[in-house]
Design a protein around this motif. Structure first.
Motif, PDB file in Angstrom:
ATOM      1  N   HIS A   1     -19.512 -68.107 -14.332  1.00 51.29           N
ATOM      2  CA  HIS A   1     -18.808 -66.886 -14.217  1.00 51.29           C
ATOM      3  C   HIS A   1     -19.557 -65.499 -14.084  1.00 51.29           C
ATOM      4  CE1 HIS A   1     -15.619 -69.902 -15.690  1.00 51.29           C
ATOM      5  NE2 HIS A   1     -14.774 -68.830 -15.371  1.00 51.29           N
ATOM      6  N   VAL A   2     -19.154 -64.232 -12.770  1.00 45.75           N
ATOM      7  CA  VAL A   2     -19.752 -63.193 -12.889  1.00 45.75           C
ATOM      8  C   VAL A   2     -19.206 -62.073 -13.661  1.00 45.75           C
ATOM      9  CG1 VAL A   2     -21.363 -62.070 -11.275  1.00 45.75           C
ATOM     10  CG2 VAL A   2     -21.507 -64.131 -10.887  1.00 45.75           C
ATOM     11  N   TYR A   3     -19.358 -60.880 -14.126  1.00 46.68           N
ATOM     12  CA  TYR A   3     -18.709 -60.416 -14.993  1.00 46.68           C
ATOM     13  C   TYR A   3     -19.086 -58.527 -14.133  1.00 46.68           C
ATOM     14  CZ  TYR A   3     -18.227 -64.018 -18.316  1.00 46.68           C
ATOM     15  OH  TYR A   3     -17.737 -64.991 -18.732  1.00 46.68           O
ATOM     16  N   ARG A   4     -19.828 -58.592 -13.695  1.00 47.26           N
ATOM     17  CA  ARG A   4     -19.689 -57.684 -12.753  1.00 47.26           C
ATOM     18  C   ARG A   4     -20.455 -57.256 -11.119  1.00 47.26           C
ATOM     19  NH1 ARG A   4     -24.836 -54.088 -15.566  1.00 47.26           N
ATOM     20  NH2 ARG A   4     -24.591 -52.327 -14.821  1.00 47.26           N
ATOM     21  N   SER A   5     -20.143 -56.321 -10.740  1.00 44.26           N
ATOM     22  CA  SER A   5     -19.906 -56.539  -9.132  1.00 44.26           C
ATOM     23  C   SER A   5     -21.235 -56.051  -8.756  1.00 44.26           C
ATOM     24  CB  SER A   5     -18.752 -55.157  -8.576  1.00 44.26           C
ATOM     25  OG  SER A   5     -19.919 -54.348  -8.974  1.00 44.26           O
ATOM     26  N   ALA A   6     -22.773 -56.476  -7.373  1.00 44.84           N
ATOM     27  CA  ALA A   6     -23.557 -56.071  -7.258  1.00 44.84           C
ATOM     28  C   ALA A   6     -23.219 -55.184  -5.536  1.00 44.84           C
ATOM     29  CB  ALA A   6     -24.436 -57.175  -7.385  1.00 44.84           C
ATOM     30  N   GLU A   7     -24.103 -54.538  -5.183  1.00 47.30           N
ATOM     31  CA  GLU A   7     -25.048 -53.649  -3.837  1.00 47.30           C
ATOM     32  C   GLU A   7     -25.753 -55.013  -3.099  1.00 47.30           C
ATOM     33  OE1 GLU A   7     -25.509 -49.932  -4.732  1.00 47.30           O
ATOM     34  OE2 GLU A   7     -23.693 -48.591  -5.560  1.00 47.30           O
ATOM     35  N   ALA A   8     -25.630 -54.855  -2.318  1.00 47.20           N
ATOM     36  CA  ALA A   8     -26.641 -55.032  -0.876  1.00 47.20           C
ATOM     37  C   ALA A   8     -28.034 -54.879  -1.185  1.00 47.20           C
ATOM     38  CB  ALA A   8     -25.669 -54.886   0.540  1.00 47.20           C
ATOM     39  N   ARG A   9     -28.671 -56.180  -1.862  1.00 43.82           N
ATOM     40  CA  ARG A   9     -29.869 -55.785  -1.807  1.00 43.82           C
ATOM     41  C   ARG A   9     -30.169 -55.418  -3.066  1.00 43.82           C
ATOM     42  NH1 ARG A   9     -32.377 -58.540   1.809  1.00 43.82           N
ATOM     43  NH2 ARG A   9     -34.268 -57.530   1.667  1.00 43.82           N
TER      44      ARG A   9
ATOM     45  N   TYR B   1     -28.896 -64.918 -10.379  1.00 42.70           N
ATOM     46  CA  TYR B   1     -27.736 -65.296  -9.236  1.00 42.70           C
ATOM     47  C   TYR B   1     -27.996 -64.796  -7.705  1.00 42.70           C
ATOM     48  CZ  TYR B   1     -26.145 -69.128 -12.986  1.00 42.70           C
ATOM     49  OH  TYR B   1     -25.969 -69.916 -13.817  1.00 42.70           O
ATOM     50  N   ALA B   2     -27.861 -66.074  -6.974  1.00 46.22           N
ATOM     51  CA  ALA B   2     -28.220 -65.369  -5.568  1.00 46.22           C
ATOM     52  C   ALA B   2     -26.684 -65.271  -4.721  1.00 46.22           C
ATOM     53  CB  ALA B   2     -29.140 -66.222  -4.328  1.00 46.22           C
ATOM     54  N   VAL B   3     -26.362 -63.914  -4.445  1.00 49.21           N
ATOM     55  CA  VAL B   3     -24.902 -64.415  -4.118  1.00 49.21           C
ATOM     56  C   VAL B   3     -24.459 -63.411  -3.248  1.00 49.21           C
ATOM     57  CG1 VAL B   3     -23.794 -64.206  -6.459  1.00 49.21           C
ATOM     58  CG2 VAL B   3     -24.000 -62.297  -5.773  1.00 49.21           C
ATOM     59  N   ARG B   4     -22.846 -63.099  -2.555  1.00 46.53           N
ATOM     60  CA  ARG B   4     -22.590 -62.587  -1.658  1.00 46.53           C
ATOM     61  C   ARG B   4     -22.154 -61.545  -2.224  1.00 46.53           C
ATOM     62  NH1 ARG B   4     -20.032 -65.334   3.414  1.00 46.53           N
ATOM     63  NH2 ARG B   4     -18.235 -64.888   2.174  1.00 46.53           N
TER      64      ARG B   4
ATOM     65  N   ALA C   1     -17.240 -58.856  -5.829  1.00 42.83           N
ATOM     66  CA  ALA C   1     -16.523 -57.915  -5.381  1.00 42.83           C
ATOM     67  C   ALA C   1     -15.359 -57.682  -6.554  1.00 42.83           C
ATOM     68  CB  ALA C   1     -16.135 -57.600  -4.324  1.00 42.83           C
ATOM     69  N   GLY C   2     -16.200 -56.242  -7.487  1.00 43.36           N
ATOM     70  CA  GLY C   2     -14.788 -55.762  -8.588  1.00 43.36           C
ATOM     71  C   GLY C   2     -14.495 -56.554  -9.684  1.00 43.36           C
ATOM     72  N   ALA C   3     -15.499 -57.438  -9.479  1.00 40.61           N
ATOM     73  CA  ALA C   3     -16.025 -58.547 -10.847  1.00 40.61           C
ATOM     74  C   ALA C   3     -16.007 -57.786 -12.325  1.00 40.61           C
ATOM     75  CB  ALA C   3     -17.212 -59.549 -10.652  1.00 40.61           C
ATOM     76  N   SER C   4     -15.306 -58.469 -13.403  1.00 39.58           N
ATOM     77  CA  SER C   4     -15.510 -57.981 -14.603  1.00 39.58           C
ATOM     78  C   SER C   4     -15.162 -58.839 -15.834  1.00 39.58           C
ATOM     79  CB  SER C   4     -13.900 -56.347 -14.642  1.00 39.58           C
ATOM     80  OG  SER C   4     -12.942 -57.160 -14.494  1.00 39.58           O
ATOM     81  N   GLU C   5     -15.039 -58.054 -17.144  1.00 36.97           N
ATOM     82  CA  GLU C   5     -15.483 -58.865 -17.935  1.00 36.97           C
ATOM     83  C   GLU C   5     -13.580 -59.341 -18.562  1.00 36.97           C
ATOM     84  OE1 GLU C   5     -17.291 -58.636 -21.653  1.00 36.97           O
ATOM     85  OE2 GLU C   5     -18.363 -57.003 -21.137  1.00 36.97           O
ATOM     86  N   GLU C   6     -13.100 -58.939 -17.472  1.00 34.63           N
ATOM     87  CA  GLU C   6     -11.998 -59.466 -17.346  1.00 34.63           C
ATOM     88  C   GLU C   6     -11.181 -60.595 -16.702  1.00 34.63           C
ATOM     89  OE1 GLU C   6      -6.796 -57.379 -18.007  1.00 34.63           O
ATOM     90  OE2 GLU C   6      -8.491 -55.923 -18.176  1.00 34.63           O
ATOM     91  N   TYR C   7     -11.963 -59.911 -15.650  1.00 35.76           N
ATOM     92  CA  TYR C   7     -11.181 -60.329 -14.360  1.00 35.76           C
ATOM     93  C   TYR C   7     -12.881 -61.240 -13.416  1.00 35.76           C
ATOM     94  CZ  TYR C   7      -6.837 -58.682 -15.016  1.00 35.76           C
ATOM     95  OH  TYR C   7      -5.567 -58.055 -15.299  1.00 35.76           O
TER      96      TYR C   7
ATOM     97  N   VAL D   1     -27.898 -61.413  -8.545  1.00 38.74           N
ATOM     98  CA  VAL D   1     -27.030 -60.694 -10.189  1.00 38.74           C
ATOM     99  C   VAL D   1     -27.344 -61.065 -11.307  1.00 38.74           C
ATOM    100  CG1 VAL D   1     -24.539 -60.189  -9.179  1.00 38.74           C
ATOM    101  CG2 VAL D   1     -25.234 -62.359 -10.458  1.00 38.74           C
ATOM    102  N   PRO D   2     -28.376 -60.464 -12.310  1.00 42.03           N
ATOM    103  CA  PRO D   2     -29.325 -61.080 -13.845  1.00 42.03           C
ATOM    104  C   PRO D   2     -28.334 -62.138 -14.112  1.00 42.03           C
ATOM    105  CG  PRO D   2     -28.979 -58.593 -13.468  1.00 42.03           C
ATOM    106  CD  PRO D   2     -28.386 -59.286 -12.102  1.00 42.03           C
ATOM    107  N   VAL D   3     -29.132 -63.089 -15.450  1.00 42.43           N
ATOM    108  CA  VAL D   3     -28.202 -63.624 -16.081  1.00 42.43           C
ATOM    109  C   VAL D   3     -27.258 -62.992 -16.618  1.00 42.43           C
ATOM    110  CG1 VAL D   3     -30.171 -64.350 -17.397  1.00 42.43           C
ATOM    111  CG2 VAL D   3     -28.984 -65.989 -16.814  1.00 42.43           C
ATOM    112  N   GLU D   4     -27.984 -62.111 -17.632  1.00 44.17           N
ATOM    113  CA  GLU D   4     -27.262 -61.160 -18.269  1.00 44.17           C
ATOM    114  C   GLU D   4     -25.876 -61.061 -17.982  1.00 44.17           C
ATOM    115  OE1 GLU D   4     -31.767 -60.773 -19.018  1.00 44.17           O
ATOM    116  OE2 GLU D   4     -30.673 -60.385 -17.561  1.00 44.17           O
ATOM    117  N   TRP D   5     -25.605 -60.891 -16.988  1.00 43.75           N
ATOM    118  CA  TRP D   5     -24.655 -60.315 -16.514  1.00 43.75           C
ATOM    119  C   TRP D   5     -23.291 -61.482 -16.050  1.00 43.75           C
ATOM    120  CZ3 TRP D   5     -24.846 -56.738 -10.979  1.00 43.75           C
ATOM    121  CH2 TRP D   5     -25.998 -55.818 -11.425  1.00 43.75           C
ATOM    122  N   THR D   6     -23.403 -62.977 -16.384  1.00 46.47           N
ATOM    123  CA  THR D   6     -22.845 -63.689 -16.013  1.00 46.47           C
ATOM    124  C   THR D   6     -23.190 -64.333 -17.239  1.00 46.47           C
ATOM    125  OG1 THR D   6     -24.422 -65.461 -15.956  1.00 46.47           O
ATOM    126  CG2 THR D   6     -24.189 -63.769 -14.508  1.00 46.47           C
ATOM    127  N   ASP D   7     -22.693 -66.128 -17.668  1.00 48.03           N
ATOM    128  CA  ASP D   7     -22.507 -66.375 -19.265  1.00 48.03           C
ATOM    129  C   ASP D   7     -22.981 -67.525 -18.240  1.00 48.03           C
ATOM    130  OD1 ASP D   7     -21.343 -68.201 -16.334  1.00 48.03           O
ATOM    131  OD2 ASP D   7     -19.214 -68.541 -18.045  1.00 48.03           O
TER     132      ASP D   7
END
Length: 440
Positions: free
Chosen positions: A155-163, A67-70, A75-81, A123-129
């Motif tokens: 749902h995205v479970y991990r944050s990602a840095e720019a680029r 998924y292409a995201v901003r 930022a701060g995404a996790s499996e809990e939040y 974010v790779p599809v593996e980091w999402t639902d």
């Protein structure tokens, strides 16, 4: 006639290895450049520098399915939040009009697809639902549920840095960069690069066409029955393979019997498809050495400057040699001795550099190095001759294989190097550092 052959040397002159090679390289000229389609140019040498017309890759694109995201939206995404984003559509490779990703949005993207405007990372599809609301997509599920139709939310479970997971435009090569230099041999990676930057044709020197023929009435083709006094023709196979290894398009002619008229006629027939002719056998002083008989006067009457010069060289193996040109186009011809080892060593020292010169290469010789001689006893060498012994080279050491006999094909098959013993050296002790020609 070749340049050095016009020197006042006389029939009894003993040529050095260097003199003979110098004469060959002073006579042979690189082939004229031609424009070829990419696959036809494989193995050829570039005659032009290649400049990149368009950056590679030509646009920012995704290195993952995901998924292409901003960045701020995950930022701060996790499996809990997890970050919950609205999926605005799919972006596929080759898509002309990509979607725009705004705040709180994501675009499902495929590997190689352009990064849509507004997106900053993937974010790779593996980091999402995967848009299914069932937790992170992993393993086989990640592959089977990689982007299909866009879901309403993801749902995205991990944050990602720019680029992150973005291949930047021009990260491989940029427009205006030099992709390949003139003098480059075109192999599969170079052809891939040319195609990737949009070049369909390229200007090169063509691969030389080399015709190889053995002479001798005793020669029989493999798979045929041997008669009394007959042997199998191995030289033409060895030298044809060696010519191809050097970069040539090589044609093997079946062994020609010991008849001067037949040999002369065969050679004349082959001129139409040859940039270089290589014969083996018939250059010594025997009564049936028909190469000398057939070629000694060729061209003297009809083609000014043509002709073959037969020589004795201060080398072992390979003392008898012939070189010159033949036919109206002055096709260079190398006449090599007939013993298998003599023939192969002569090819490596003289024919291979000639082929590489025809290709237009600057460095035409096999690599050489220094190595420690490992053997049980001293090597002997005839006075006044440069000897080339077969050997195996490993980690700075070289070991002789076989003897000095010029008929030892089995020993030649084991060798990957030639041990060079200079003309002024008659004995080489174990542990001595020697010059080695690498054959691999």
């Amino acid at each position: 006639m070749s340049t050095a052959a016009t020197r006042t040397t006389g029939p009894d002159h003993l040529w050095t290895v260097d003199e003979h090679l110098e004469d060959i390289l002073a006579t042979v000229r690189p082939l004229e450049p031609i424009e070829l389609q990419l696959l036809d140019a494989q193995g050829c040498v570039l005659v032009e520098d290649i400049t990149v017309p368009v950056s590679l890759p030509p646009f920012d694109n995704s290195s993952m399915d995901g998924y292409a995201v901003r960045v701020t939206d995950v930022a701060g995404a996790s499996e809990e939040y997890p970050a919950v984003l609205t999926v605005v559509g799919d972006v596929a490779a080759g898509q002309a009009e990509p979607l725009h990703v705004g705040p709180g949005q994501a675009a499902r993207i495929m590997t190689g697809a352009p990064l849509p405007p507004g997106a900053e990372a993937v974010v790779p599809v593996e980091w999402t639902d995967g848009g299914l609301g069932e937790g992170p997509v992993t393993g086989m599920r990640a592959r089977s549920q990689a982007p299909e139709a866009a879901a309403g939310h993801v749902h995205v479970y991990r944050s990602a840095e720019a680029r992150a997971h973005v291949r930047a435009m021009g990260s491989d090569v940029k427009a205006g960069d030099r992709a390949l230099d003139a003098g480059t041999i075109l192999g599969p990676p170079q052809i891939a690069l040319l195609a990737a930057i949009g070049r369909g044709t390229v200007r090169v020197r063509p691969r030389p066409r080399v015709v190889v023929m053995s002479t001798g009435s005793e020669l029989v083709q493999p798979d045929e029955q041997l008669g009394p006094g007959q042997i199998y023709d191995s030289n033409s196979f060895a030298l044809t393979a060696a010519a191809r290894d050097a970069g040539a398009i090589a044609y093997r002619v079946g062994a020609v019997a010991d008849d001067a008229d037949t040999l002369r006629s065969t050679i004349e027939d082959q001129l139409v498809r040859a940039d270089l002719l290589v014969t083996t056998g018939g250059v010594s002083v025997g009564a049936y050495d028909v190469v000398k008989e057939a070629l000694s006067s060729v061209g003297d009457e009809d083609e000014e400057g043509a002709g073959i010069d037969f020589r004795r060289l201060a080398m072992q193996p390979g003392k008898p040699q012939g070189f010159g040109s033949i036919g109206p186009d002055h096709i260079p011809l190398l006449a090599l001795p007939g013993n298998p080892v003599s023939s192969y060593v002569s090819f490596e020292l003289f024919a291979r550099p000639a082929i590489r010169t025809l290709m237009g290469l600057d460095d035409v010789h096999r690599a050489r190095t220094r190595a420690t001689l490992t053997t049980d006893k001293a090597l002997t060498s005839p006075k006044g001759r440069r000897q080339f012994l077969r050997g195996t080279y490993t980690d700075g050491e070289v070991t002789p294989v076989g003897g000095a006999g010029s008929h030892l094909v089995a020993a030649l098959a084991l060798a990957d190097a030639l041990i060079v013993v200079p003309e002024d050296v008659e004995s080489v002790e174990p542990g001595t550092e020697v010059e080695v020609v690498l054959l691999g």
